[in-house]
Design a protein around this motif. Structure first.
Motif, mmCIF file in Angstrom:
data_model
loop_
_atom_site.group_PDB
_atom_site.id
_atom_site.type_symbol
_atom_site.label_atom_id
_atom_site.label_comp_id
_atom_site.label_asym_id
_atom_site.label_seq_id
_atom_site.Cartn_x
_atom_site.Cartn_y
_atom_site.Cartn_z
ATOM 1 N N CYS A 130 1.353 11.820 -14.815
ATOM 2 C CA CYS A 130 0.338 12.490 -14.002
ATOM 3 C C CYS A 130 -0.916 11.621 -14.062
ATOM 4 C CB CYS A 130 0.079 13.896 -14.530
ATOM 5 S SG CYS A 130 -1.208 14.779 -13.621
ATOM 6 N N ILE A 131 -1.319 11.100 -12.930
ATOM 7 C CA ILE A 131 -2.443 10.168 -12.854
ATOM 8 C C ILE A 131 -3.481 10.802 -11.933
ATOM 9 C CG2 ILE A 131 -3.146 7.827 -12.191
ATOM 10 C CD1 ILE A 131 -0.155 7.051 -12.631
ATOM 11 N N THR A 132 -4.566 11.314 -12.516
ATOM 12 C CA THR A 132 -5.494 12.099 -11.715
ATOM 13 C C THR A 132 -6.941 11.894 -12.146
ATOM 14 O OG1 THR A 132 -5.996 14.362 -10.973
ATOM 15 C CG2 THR A 132 -5.149 14.124 -13.205
ATOM 16 N N HIS A 133 -7.844 11.907 -11.170
ATOM 17 C CA HIS A 133 -9.281 11.810 -11.379
ATOM 18 C C HIS A 133 -9.692 10.495 -12.070
ATOM 19 C CE1 HIS A 133 -8.870 16.247 -10.874
ATOM 20 N NE2 HIS A 133 -9.989 16.077 -10.180
ATOM 21 N N ASN A 134 -9.014 9.413 -11.716
ATOM 22 C CA ASN A 134 -9.343 8.119 -12.289
ATOM 23 C C ASN A 134 -10.030 7.223 -11.269
ATOM 24 O OD1 ASN A 134 -7.713 8.378 -14.923
ATOM 25 N ND2 ASN A 134 -6.185 8.822 -13.360
ATOM 26 N N ASN A 135 -10.671 6.182 -11.778
ATOM 27 C CA ASN A 135 -11.174 5.094 -10.937
ATOM 28 C C ASN A 135 -10.340 3.864 -11.279
ATOM 29 O OD1 ASN A 135 -12.591 3.145 -9.529
ATOM 30 N ND2 ASN A 135 -14.593 3.974 -10.044
ATOM 31 N N ILE A 136 -9.492 3.453 -10.358
ATOM 32 C CA ILE A 136 -8.570 2.327 -10.564
ATOM 33 C C ILE A 136 -9.040 1.205 -9.646
ATOM 34 C CG2 ILE A 136 -6.154 1.596 -10.439
ATOM 35 C CD1 ILE A 136 -5.437 4.597 -10.865
ATOM 36 N N GLN A 137 -9.633 0.162 -10.227
ATOM 37 C CA GLN A 137 -10.345 -0.810 -9.396
ATOM 38 C C GLN A 137 -10.221 -2.229 -9.954
ATOM 39 O OE1 GLN A 137 -14.449 0.458 -9.538
ATOM 40 N NE2 GLN A 137 -14.757 -0.272 -11.616
ATOM 41 N N HIS A 138 -10.296 -3.183 -9.036
ATOM 42 C CA HIS A 138 -10.324 -4.615 -9.384
ATOM 43 C C HIS A 138 -9.091 -5.039 -10.183
ATOM 44 C CE1 HIS A 138 -14.360 -4.912 -7.781
ATOM 45 N NE2 HIS A 138 -14.772 -3.953 -8.595
ATOM 46 N N ASN A 139 -7.927 -4.469 -9.833
ATOM 47 C CA ASN A 139 -6.671 -4.879 -10.447
ATOM 48 C C ASN A 139 -5.865 -5.705 -9.443
ATOM 49 O OD1 ASN A 139 -6.807 -3.133 -13.013
ATOM 50 N ND2 ASN A 139 -7.154 -1.652 -11.372
ATOM 51 N N GLU B 16 -6.425 12.764 -6.627
ATOM 52 C CA GLU B 16 -7.869 12.834 -6.844
ATOM 53 C C GLU B 16 -8.431 11.575 -7.516
ATOM 54 O OE1 GLU B 16 -9.388 15.338 -5.455
ATOM 55 O OE2 GLU B 16 -7.566 16.475 -5.014
ATOM 56 N N ASN B 17 -7.819 10.430 -7.241
ATOM 57 C CA ASN B 17 -8.311 9.173 -7.793
ATOM 58 C C ASN B 17 -9.123 8.402 -6.762
ATOM 59 O OD1 ASN B 17 -6.577 9.085 -10.397
ATOM 60 N ND2 ASN B 17 -5.057 9.408 -8.788
ATOM 61 N N ILE B 18 -9.949 7.506 -7.242
ATOM 62 C CA ILE B 18 -10.547 6.474 -6.400
ATOM 63 C C ILE B 18 -9.801 5.180 -6.704
ATOM 64 C CG2 ILE B 18 -12.618 5.153 -5.844
ATOM 65 C CD1 ILE B 18 -14.259 7.581 -6.737
ATOM 66 N N ILE B 19 -9.108 4.656 -5.698
ATOM 67 C CA ILE B 19 -8.289 3.448 -5.850
ATOM 68 C C ILE B 19 -8.880 2.408 -4.917
ATOM 69 C CG2 ILE B 19 -5.958 2.505 -5.650
ATOM 70 C CD1 ILE B 19 -4.944 5.417 -6.098
ATOM 71 N N GLN B 20 -9.580 1.414 -5.489
ATOM 72 C CA GLN B 20 -10.386 0.537 -4.643
ATOM 73 C C GLN B 20 -10.429 -0.893 -5.195
ATOM 74 O OE1 GLN B 20 -14.422 2.023 -4.631
ATOM 75 N NE2 GLN B 20 -14.589 2.029 -6.850
ATOM 76 N N TYR B 21 -10.586 -1.831 -4.255
ATOM 77 C CA TYR B 21 -10.770 -3.245 -4.584
ATOM 78 C C TYR B 21 -9.608 -3.812 -5.407
ATOM 79 C CZ TYR B 21 -15.489 -2.210 -2.977
ATOM 80 O OH TYR B 21 -16.572 -1.786 -2.226
ATOM 81 N N ASN B 22 -8.397 -3.339 -5.126
ATOM 82 C CA ASN B 22 -7.216 -3.887 -5.766
ATOM 83 C C ASN B 22 -6.503 -4.832 -4.788
ATOM 84 O OD1 ASN B 22 -7.181 -2.128 -8.306
ATOM 85 N ND2 ASN B 22 -7.273 -0.603 -6.672
ATOM 86 N N HIS B 23 -5.721 -5.759 -5.329
ATOM 87 C CA HIS B 23 -5.075 -6.786 -4.493
ATOM 88 C C HIS B 23 -3.618 -6.946 -4.891
ATOM 89 C CE1 HIS B 23 -4.206 -10.604 -2.522
ATOM 90 N NE2 HIS B 23 -3.773 -11.061 -3.690
ATOM 91 N N SER B 24 -2.764 -7.105 -3.880
ATOM 92 C CA SER B 24 -1.364 -7.457 -4.122
ATOM 93 C C SER B 24 -1.047 -8.753 -3.391
ATOM 94 C CB SER B 24 -0.421 -6.353 -3.631
ATOM 95 O OG SER B 24 0.920 -6.797 -3.700
ATOM 96 N N GLY B 25 -0.385 -9.652 -4.086
ATOM 97 C CA GLY B 25 0.068 -10.877 -3.455
ATOM 98 C C GLY B 25 1.267 -10.672 -2.553
ATOM 99 N N HIS B 26 1.795 -9.443 -2.488
ATOM 100 C CA HIS B 26 2.902 -9.139 -1.572
ATOM 101 C C HIS B 26 2.639 -7.810 -0.866
ATOM 102 C CE1 HIS B 26 7.080 -9.131 -0.056
ATOM 103 N NE2 HIS B 26 7.059 -10.423 -0.333
ATOM 104 N N ASP B 27 3.062 -6.681 -1.421
ATOM 105 C CA ASP B 27 2.956 -5.380 -0.744
ATOM 106 C C ASP B 27 2.155 -4.380 -1.575
ATOM 107 O OD1 ASP B 27 4.743 -6.224 1.352
ATOM 108 O OD2 ASP B 27 6.399 -5.922 -0.054
ATOM 109 N N GLY B 28 1.518 -3.442 -0.878
ATOM 110 C CA GLY B 28 0.869 -2.330 -1.569
ATOM 111 C C GLY B 28 -0.351 -2.743 -2.368
#
Length: 351
Positions: A144-153, A178-190
């Motif tokens: 369960c992944i909720t209310h997190n800030n997941i960024q710059h990964n 309910e997460n903020i998922i921002q400024y992440n990068h994939s060299g392929h998909d997603g």
């Protein structure tokens, strides 16, 4: 008086130094609390099967090098709205090798919970699956992944592998809400989220400013996945191929009540569909851009498109709102047969 000031300063520094807790490579469990924070990770660590690690609010977990955080048992990293948990590194260029939840779908183990955390500067690289899931990797796991800030990964991908700059999920049904998922990068998909072979619930998130070198700048769904993607803001993501905001391939996703706005893709600025029969219901798809299919690019799919507003999207070649085409696999043609009902399609443009 000066001696007292110097003594107080030395005591304060001593207390600060005592608060740091070095964590060597190996198994971890028990309790990490604020008194021991920051926890300095000095090697690859693992929560073993049938063991639990509890991380309390306010704790910082600082990776001193490119080390994995494997979760084979249960991780309870539960901050709160006032006091979050931080997973980070002092060396963002090198990064650390993500939280990796694997083979935890045994019913005797509790669900891993990651709540009110900030997860940043994770980087996945190497051979598959090590190169998947820059921030969080889930395989055959309960989470369960909720209310997190997941960024710059970031997920750095080789040929024919997948991605998931922020979160990668396979053979799993996590709740991602309910997460903020921002400024992440994939060299392929997603760039933000990647899922395959499962039915994750992706709800109430802000997915913005993520990018992928191939498909699904915000979210990519593949290979018999049937995610429920609802009530999200999917905004200002980009991909170099299909699906600036969302890419759906195979499976049967439900895309309901989302704002899909301001995304850019080569084909399908808002959504790119490939051999997919998803339900696209009650969404606002607006202000997206692509070469074909400013809002939606549909290749060999038969989606059900119901009660959407598709407005002010732009295609540089064709299909400002929706672009339909077919896919040839060998001698077999897969035609696009969408059902479009009760939708408002207005003010879209194509050159």
């Amino acid at each position: 008086m000066k001696k007292l000031i110097w003594l107080s300063a030395l005591i304060f520094i001593g207390l600060m130094l005592q608060a740091q807790t070095p964590v060597p490579a190996g198994d971890v469990s028990g309790l990490w609390n604020i008194d021991g924070s920051p926890y300095l990770i000095e090697g690859e660590i693992t929560v073993p099967i049938n063991e639990t690690l509890v991380i309390e609010p306010g704790v910082t977990v600082n990776f001193q090098g490119y080390y994995k955080f494997n979760v084979m048992g249960t991780l309870l990293a539960t901050g709160n709205e006032q006091d979050s948990i931080l997973f980070t590194t002092d060396d963002p260029e090198t990064g650390w090798h993500s939280i990796r939840i694997k083979d935890t779908d045994n019913n005797s183990q509790d669900t891993t919970r990651i709540m009110y955390c900030r997860i940043e500067y994770g980087k996945s690289s190497g051979t598959c699956p090590d190169n998947c899931g820059g921030g969080i990797f889930i395989s055959h796991g309960r989470a369960c992944i909720t209310h997190n800030n997941i960024q710059h990964n970031s997920a750095y991908i080789g040929a024919a592998d997948w991605g998931g700059g922020g979160i990668y999920s396979e053979y799993s049904n996590p709740v991602i809400s309910e997460n903020i998922i921002q400024y992440n990068h994939s060299g392929h998909d997603g760039g933000g989220i990647y899922c395959s072979y499962g039915s994750p619930v992706i709800s109430g998130n802000i997915v913005r400013n993520n990018d992928s070198d191939f498909r699904g700048g915000g979210i990519a769904s593949f290979l018999f996945a049937a995610p429920i993607i609802s009530n999200n803001i999917i905004e200002s993501n980009s991909s170099n191929d299909l699906g600036g905001g969302l890419y759906l391939s195979g499976g049967d996703a439900s895309v309901v009540n989302n704002y899909i706005i301001g995304n850019i893709g080569n084909e399908g600025g808002g959504l790119g569909l490939y051999l997919n029969n998803s339900k696209i219901i009650n969404n606002l798809i607006a202000g997206n851009e692509a070469n074909h299919g400013g809002a939606l690019y549909n290749k060999g799919s038969s989606p059900w498109v119901y009660n959407n507003t598709i407005a002010q999207n732009e295609a540089y070649s064709g299909g400002g709102g929706i672009y339909n085409t077919f896919e040839m696999i060998g001698m077999m043609a897969f035609h696009s047969n969408p059902t479009i009902i009760n939708s408002i399609i207005h003010d879209n443009t194509a050159s």
